[in-house]
Design a protein around this motif. Structure first.
Motif, PDB file in Angstrom:
ATOM      1  N   GLN A  19       0.829  -1.187   0.000  1.00  0.00           N
ATOM      2  CA  GLN A  19       0.000   0.000   0.000  1.00  0.00           C
ATOM      3  C   GLN A  19       0.871   1.246   0.000  1.00  0.00           C
ATOM      4  O   GLN A  19       2.003   1.219   0.472  1.00  0.00           O
ATOM      5  CB  GLN A  19      -0.909   0.013   1.239  1.00  0.00           C
ATOM      6  CG  GLN A  19      -1.874  -1.151   1.273  1.00  0.00           C
ATOM      7  CD  GLN A  19      -2.729  -1.129   2.524  1.00  0.00           C
ATOM      8  OE1 GLN A  19      -2.320  -0.652   3.568  1.00  0.00           O
ATOM      9  NE2 GLN A  19      -3.936  -1.665   2.402  1.00  0.00           N
ATOM     10  N   TRP A  26      -4.195   5.046   3.412  1.00  0.00           N
ATOM     11  CA  TRP A  26      -3.431   4.008   2.726  1.00  0.00           C
ATOM     12  C   TRP A  26      -4.260   3.472   1.559  1.00  0.00           C
ATOM     13  O   TRP A  26      -5.445   3.202   1.719  1.00  0.00           O
ATOM     14  CB  TRP A  26      -3.098   2.872   3.686  1.00  0.00           C
ATOM     15  CG  TRP A  26      -2.071   3.264   4.690  1.00  0.00           C
ATOM     16  CD1 TRP A  26      -2.289   3.693   5.962  1.00  0.00           C
ATOM     17  CD2 TRP A  26      -0.670   3.287   4.492  1.00  0.00           C
ATOM     18  NE1 TRP A  26      -1.099   3.985   6.580  1.00  0.00           N
ATOM     19  CE2 TRP A  26      -0.087   3.737   5.690  1.00  0.00           C
ATOM     20  CE3 TRP A  26       0.166   2.983   3.418  1.00  0.00           C
ATOM     21  CZ2 TRP A  26       1.288   3.885   5.852  1.00  0.00           C
ATOM     22  CZ3 TRP A  26       1.528   3.123   3.584  1.00  0.00           C
ATOM     23  CH2 TRP A  26       2.086   3.562   4.772  1.00  0.00           C
ATOM     24  N   GLU A  28      -4.242   0.607  -1.803  1.00  0.00           N
ATOM     25  CA  GLU A  28      -3.547  -0.558  -2.357  1.00  0.00           C
ATOM     26  C   GLU A  28      -2.856  -0.171  -3.649  1.00  0.00           C
ATOM     27  O   GLU A  28      -3.467   0.349  -4.567  1.00  0.00           O
ATOM     28  CB  GLU A  28      -4.545  -1.681  -2.621  1.00  0.00           C
ATOM     29  CG  GLU A  28      -3.893  -2.960  -3.105  1.00  0.00           C
ATOM     30  CD  GLU A  28      -4.917  -4.063  -3.315  1.00  0.00           C
ATOM     31  OE1 GLU A  28      -4.978  -4.568  -4.443  1.00  0.00           O
ATOM     32  OE2 GLU A  28      -5.642  -4.394  -2.361  1.00  0.00           O
ATOM     33  N   SER A  29      -1.553  -0.414  -3.741  1.00  0.00           N
ATOM     34  CA  SER A  29      -0.800  -0.057  -4.940  1.00  0.00           C
ATOM     35  C   SER A  29      -0.377  -1.270  -5.750  1.00  0.00           C
ATOM     36  O   SER A  29      -0.162  -1.166  -6.953  1.00  0.00           O
ATOM     37  CB  SER A  29       0.441   0.749  -4.566  1.00  0.00           C
ATOM     38  OG  SER A  29       1.298  -0.038  -3.749  1.00  0.00           O
TER      39      SER A  29
END
Length: 179
Positions: A19, A26, A28-29
């Motif tokens: 993240q 935050w 989610e990446s």
């Protein structure tokens, strides 16, 4: 790492989810599954098509009116100017698939232009046919380099003959950031 609210940090929530802190939350990446498949929900990717047929293609280069978004992860495609604008410098996969109708056998050629800020790419075909064709498919794809804020768009023209060719609204263009 944990964010302090002023910078972006990476945090691992277990082994598979990464993240980024965006200043307030935050997000989610990246997700990596147990088999190593990587998905990145923030990665730029768009697919567009036309709201209606673009009829009677001109004998001069004409911008193709991709004005309907199928998906646009990161909102990089401008449906008013029919252009994708690169959010970052990188390599992009660009694809276009044209469903063409009423091909004129008297045309010398049909040419597709994929125009980016760095270069124009061409695809061409010569319809040496005994009769006008009702349907034709023209597809093009390549990985191209783009700098941040560069754009890419699509143009088409018919050389000679009668301006009778239509680009059907099911035609699509897609652009995805690879790396």
């Amino acid at each position: 790492m944990v964010g302090d609210g002023s910078d972006t940090y990476i945090k691992s929530a277990g082994r598979e989810v990464h993240q980024l802190y965006n200043g307030s939350a935050w997000v989610e990446s990246m997700k990596i599954d147990d088999d190593g498949h990587v998905t990145m929900p923030l990665q730029s990717s768009a697919m567009v098509q036309m709201a209606a047929n673009q009829n009677n293609l001109a004998t001069t280069p004409t911008t193709l009116t991709f004005d309907t978004v199928r998906f646009d992860q990161n909102s990089d495609f401008n449906t008013s100017t029919y252009k994708f604008v690169a959010p970052v410098t990188g390599r992009y996969l660009v694809c276009v698939n044209l469903y063409m109708e009423n091909i004129d056998n008297a045309a010398s050629y049909y040419q597709l232009y994929v125009s980016s800020s760095n270069r124009t790419y061409y695809s061409i075909f010569d319809p040496e046919l005994s009769n006008d064709a009702e349907y034709w498919n023209m597809a093009w794809s390549s990985v191209i380099d783009m700098d941040a804020n560069d754009d890419v768009y699509f143009r088409m023209n018919q050389s000679g003959g009668t301006a009778q060719t239509d680009i059907n609204q099911v035609s699509t263009a897609s652009i995805s950031l690879l790396h």
